[in-house]
Design an enzyme around this catalytic site. Structure first.
Site, short mmCIF file in Angstrom:
data_model
loop_
_atom_site.label_atom_id
_atom_site.label_comp_id
_atom_site.label_asym_id
_atom_site.label_seq_id
_atom_site.Cartn_x
_atom_site.Cartn_y
_atom_site.Cartn_z
N GLU A 25 0.88 -1.16 0.00
CA GLU A 25 0.00 0.00 0.00
C GLU A 25 0.93 1.22 0.00
O GLU A 25 1.81 1.31 0.85
CB GLU A 25 -0.83 -0.05 1.29
CG GLU A 25 -2.00 0.86 1.28
CD GLU A 25 -2.76 0.82 2.61
OE1 GLU A 25 -2.60 -0.14 3.38
OE2 GLU A 25 -3.49 1.78 2.84
N ARG A 35 4.66 -12.60 10.22
CA ARG A 35 5.34 -11.37 9.87
C ARG A 35 6.64 -11.28 10.65
O ARG A 35 6.81 -11.90 11.68
CB ARG A 35 4.46 -10.15 10.08
CG ARG A 35 3.98 -9.91 11.47
CD ARG A 35 2.88 -8.86 11.52
NE ARG A 35 3.32 -7.55 11.05
CZ ARG A 35 2.72 -6.88 10.06
NH1 ARG A 35 1.69 -7.38 9.45
NH2 ARG A 35 3.15 -5.69 9.72
N LYS A 70 4.14 0.93 9.42
CA LYS A 70 4.33 2.18 8.70
C LYS A 70 3.72 3.35 9.46
O LYS A 70 4.25 4.45 9.43
CB LYS A 70 3.70 2.07 7.30
CG LYS A 70 4.61 1.36 6.33
CD LYS A 70 4.00 1.29 4.95
CE LYS A 70 2.93 0.24 4.90
NZ LYS A 70 2.44 -0.04 3.56
P1 ATP Z 1 2.49 -2.07 7.99
O1 ATP Z 1 1.65 -2.69 9.06
O2 ATP Z 1 3.92 -1.98 8.33
O3 ATP Z 1 1.93 -0.80 7.47
P2 ATP Z 1 1.28 -3.47 5.90
O4 ATP Z 1 1.03 -4.93 5.98
O5 ATP Z 1 0.12 -2.57 6.10
O6 ATP Z 1 2.48 -3.13 6.83
P3 ATP Z 1 1.50 -3.37 3.08
O7 ATP Z 1 2.02 -2.27 2.27
O8 ATP Z 1 0.06 -3.64 3.05
O9 ATP Z 1 1.96 -3.09 4.57
O10 ATP Z 1 2.34 -4.69 2.85
C1 ATP Z 1 2.78 -5.19 1.62
C2 ATP Z 1 3.14 -6.63 1.83
O11 ATP Z 1 4.20 -6.77 2.77
C3 ATP Z 1 1.97 -7.43 2.36
O12 ATP Z 1 1.88 -8.64 1.66
C4 ATP Z 1 2.33 -7.65 3.81
O13 ATP Z 1 1.77 -8.83 4.30
C5 ATP Z 1 3.86 -7.69 3.78
N1 ATP Z 1 4.41 -7.27 5.07
C6 ATP Z 1 4.19 -6.12 5.71
N2 ATP Z 1 4.81 -6.10 6.90
C7 ATP Z 1 5.47 -7.28 7.01
C8 ATP Z 1 6.30 -7.87 8.01
N3 ATP Z 1 6.58 -7.24 9.14
N4 ATP Z 1 6.79 -9.10 7.78
C9 ATP Z 1 6.51 -9.74 6.63
N5 ATP Z 1 5.74 -9.25 5.65
C10 ATP Z 1 5.21 -8.03 5.83
MG MG Z 2 -1.54 -2.11 5.28
#
Ligand code: ATP
Ligand code: MG
Length: 556
Positions: free
Chosen positions: A37, A266, A276
């Site tokens: 995202e 994760r 983020k």
């Molecule tokens: P955050 O909670 O840090 O904002 P998010 O999951 O909202 O992370 P996205 O941009 O939606 O961030 O994530 C893109 C991809 O990266 C998704 O497939 C997500 O599952 C993966 N991802 C995000 N954070 C992690 C993590 N800590 N470990 C492994 N994969 C991750």
């Molecule tokens: Mg997200």
């Protein structure tokens, strides 16, 4: 192991699944995607997902595309899109085909919403937020059907058009799937598919007034792109029911080879935060120097700090993929970068806390050029010029008036030491300032010890580094420690108050002249001091970020 798995990498449940799907003929090739995202910079957790998605298709000769999951106009920005593209490339991966945007499919999502309405599987609901919560029930108690659940198909179609045309205000109504208000899975209790937002979108401008929810958009985007294995983190485990339900109720996608979702744990790292939202808070409150602050676990921060793409990929290999949530020790990340830099980093000398040494028996005004290896274990990398003269700098910690014990292998009065890549010297006396701090050490050198032991058989065990004074360049050194004082600061509501006040310590010293053209972000081993790279944001002066210590000092 199946013949389909061409790698010697450790296997995991995702590889098992892929092998099974290839063996059974369900898929002839595999396709994954990385779906960030664009609402922030990528962090090391994303690196895990990137290495997993892109790494798998490298091994299985499949495809992986980059898709910006941009269904929420309010939080997103093109600045983030550019940084994400850069970070993926920097990590060493290339996406297949054009970059995709969920927003490319807005028109299709809308058609699929109409298909669900026509099948009496979706309805427009006017319950307000509080009522919706009340009707949803709890984990222990089933929910109640919305009074709008039985609106006719024709009416729902009309209402959806009105939503799209902006005839309703934000929050006035939503489109919901009609599934089961008594399901043990909350996400199945008539989840929202579309909501109204009057925000301008960075890709589609003001074209849309309604935006699809993640759960509705994600599975359809996967299916449109031909993704076979949709990998995400464990918190989406329950949502898999909704992922499957949506695809199974759309004619275009209800086929055995449609995408399936698989969840893995994760990455959580100790002494830092990874979401983020939390990273953004640190940046916006100016508690760090920006998204690429070298103390942050962002990919751009690690890069500015001197981490290599290979070390991050290796780290991800080391932690593996599983379904067990855990905290990862920062030591594993540091070991990975140290192991890589030990092999690749050029060697150099710098003095972080300098004191002067005057070699009394060395000819005044003479500056001698000496050769030092760029990498002692790899002669092919050649040599660099270093200099020697009557005036040198050594580190304050490398001189004591009296050696404190037998193990002390540095310089003391009457105790010889070798200057790295140069001669053996012996300290004779020293000056101090008003406060008693050593300012200058006087010494003599043995001219017959360049590249060899003293000819009379004396043993000189200690080696210290130095920089010749007249050719030295002044430099700033930024020494980093863990960003937070607690192992898991993110659990605390006021995590921003738990920052380690010593997470950045600045010192001023000198570097050898070959460093004046050091490339930013390229880590060097400053002998005996650690790995450092030139800072990319301070191009006019010599500023060096400490990447990592030479040995594990974590927890000391
Ligand atoms: P955050 O909670 O840090 O904002 P998010 O999951 O909202 O992370 P996205 O941009 O939606 O961030 O994530 C893109 C991809 O990266 C998704 O497939 C997500 O599952 C993966 N991802 C995000 N954070 C992690 C993590 N800590 N470990 C492994 N994969 C991750
Ligand atoms: Mg997200």
């Amino acid at each position: 192991m199946s013949d389909n798995n061409p790698t010697e990498k450790p296997t995991n449940f995702i590889r098992h699944q892929i092998n099974e799907d290839l063996d059974s003929g369900l898929h002839s090739t595999i396709q994954t995607r990385f779906p960030p995202e664009p609402n922030g910079y990528l962090h090391i957790g994303h690196a895990k997902s990137i290495c997993l998605n892109f790494g798998l298709v490298q091994d299985y000769k499949g495809r992986c595309n980059l898709r910006f999951d941009d269904t929420n106009p309010a939080k997103e920005d093109v600045e983030f899109i550019e940084s994400i593209k850069n970070d993926v490339k920097w990590l060493g991966f290339e996406w297949d085909g054009e970059i995709q945007y969920s927003s490319n499919y807005f028109a299709k999502f809308y058609e699929y919403a109409i298909e669900l309405i026509n099948k009496e599987l979706a309805y427009v609901c006017f319950l307000n937020a509080e009522q919706t919560r009340e009707y949803r029930g709890t984990l222990k108690q089933a929910g109640k059907n919305s009074p709008y659940r039985n609106t006719s198909v024709a009416q729902n179609l009309e209402l959806l058009v009105k939503m799209k045309e902006g005839k309703f205000s934000e929050g006035e109504c939503v489109l919901r799937a009609k599934i089961d208000m008594a399901s043990p899975f909350m996400c199945i209790r008539d989840p929202t598919l579309y909501r109204i937002r009057f925000e301008k979108h960075h890709q589609t401008g003001n074209e849309w007034r309604i935006y699809p929810m993640y759960d509705f958009a994600h599975c359809i985007s996967d299916a449109i792109e031909g993704v076979t294995h949709s990998l995400c983190t464990l918190e989406f485990q329950d949502n898999r029911r909704l992922y499957d339900w949506i695809l199974e109720h759309l004619e275009d996608f209800n086929k055995p080879n449609r995408p399936h979702q698989y969840e893995f744990s994760r990455l959580n790292l100790e002494y830092t935060v990874m979401s983020k939202r939390k990273l953004q808070q640190l940046v916006e409150d100016e508690l760090v120097l920006g998204w690429n602050d070298p103390r942050l676990p962002t990919i751009s921060g690690l890069r500015r700090r001197g981490y290599t793409p290979a070390s991050i990929r290796d780290f991800v290999e080391r932690i593996g993929v599983s379904k067990v949530d855990s905290m990862t020790d920062m030591k594993i990340l540091e070991d990975a970068v140290r192991d890589d830099l030990n092999v690749v980093a050029p060697r150099t000398m710098g003095v972080i806390d300098p004191i002067k040494v005057i070699i009394e028996n060395y000819p005044e005004k003479q500056v001698e050029t000496l050769k030092a290896p760029i990498h002692p274990q790899n002669e092919d990398r050649g040599k660099r010029n270093i200099f020697f003269s009557q005036e040198l700098y050594i580190d304050r910690a490398d001189f004591k008036e009296v050696a404190p014990n037998k193990k002390f292998k540095r310089l003391a009065i009457g105790k010889e030491v070798r200057l790295r890549n140069a001669y053996v010297i012996n300290a004779t006396s020293f000056d101090t300032d008003f406060d008693g701090n050593v300012t200058t050490v006087y010494a003599t050198y043995d001219a017959d010890t360049l590249g060899k032991n003293p000819t009379d058989g004396r043993k000189v065990k200690g080696v210290i580094h130095f920089v010749e004074a007249s050719t030295a360049f002044k430099a700033e050194f930024r020494l980093y420690d863990r960003l937070f004082t607690l192992e898991n600061p993110g659990k605390n509501d006021h995590f921003e108050q738990l920052l380690n006040p010593k997470s950045l310590v600045v010192t001023y010293g000198v570097v050898e002249s070959s460093m004046k053209d050091a490339k930013a972000e390229l880590a060097y081993q400053f002998e005996r001091e650690g790995y450092f790279c030139r800072d990319s944001e301070a191009s006019d002066s010599l500023v060096f970020n400490k990447t990592v210590a030479l040995r594990d000092t974590w927890g000391n």
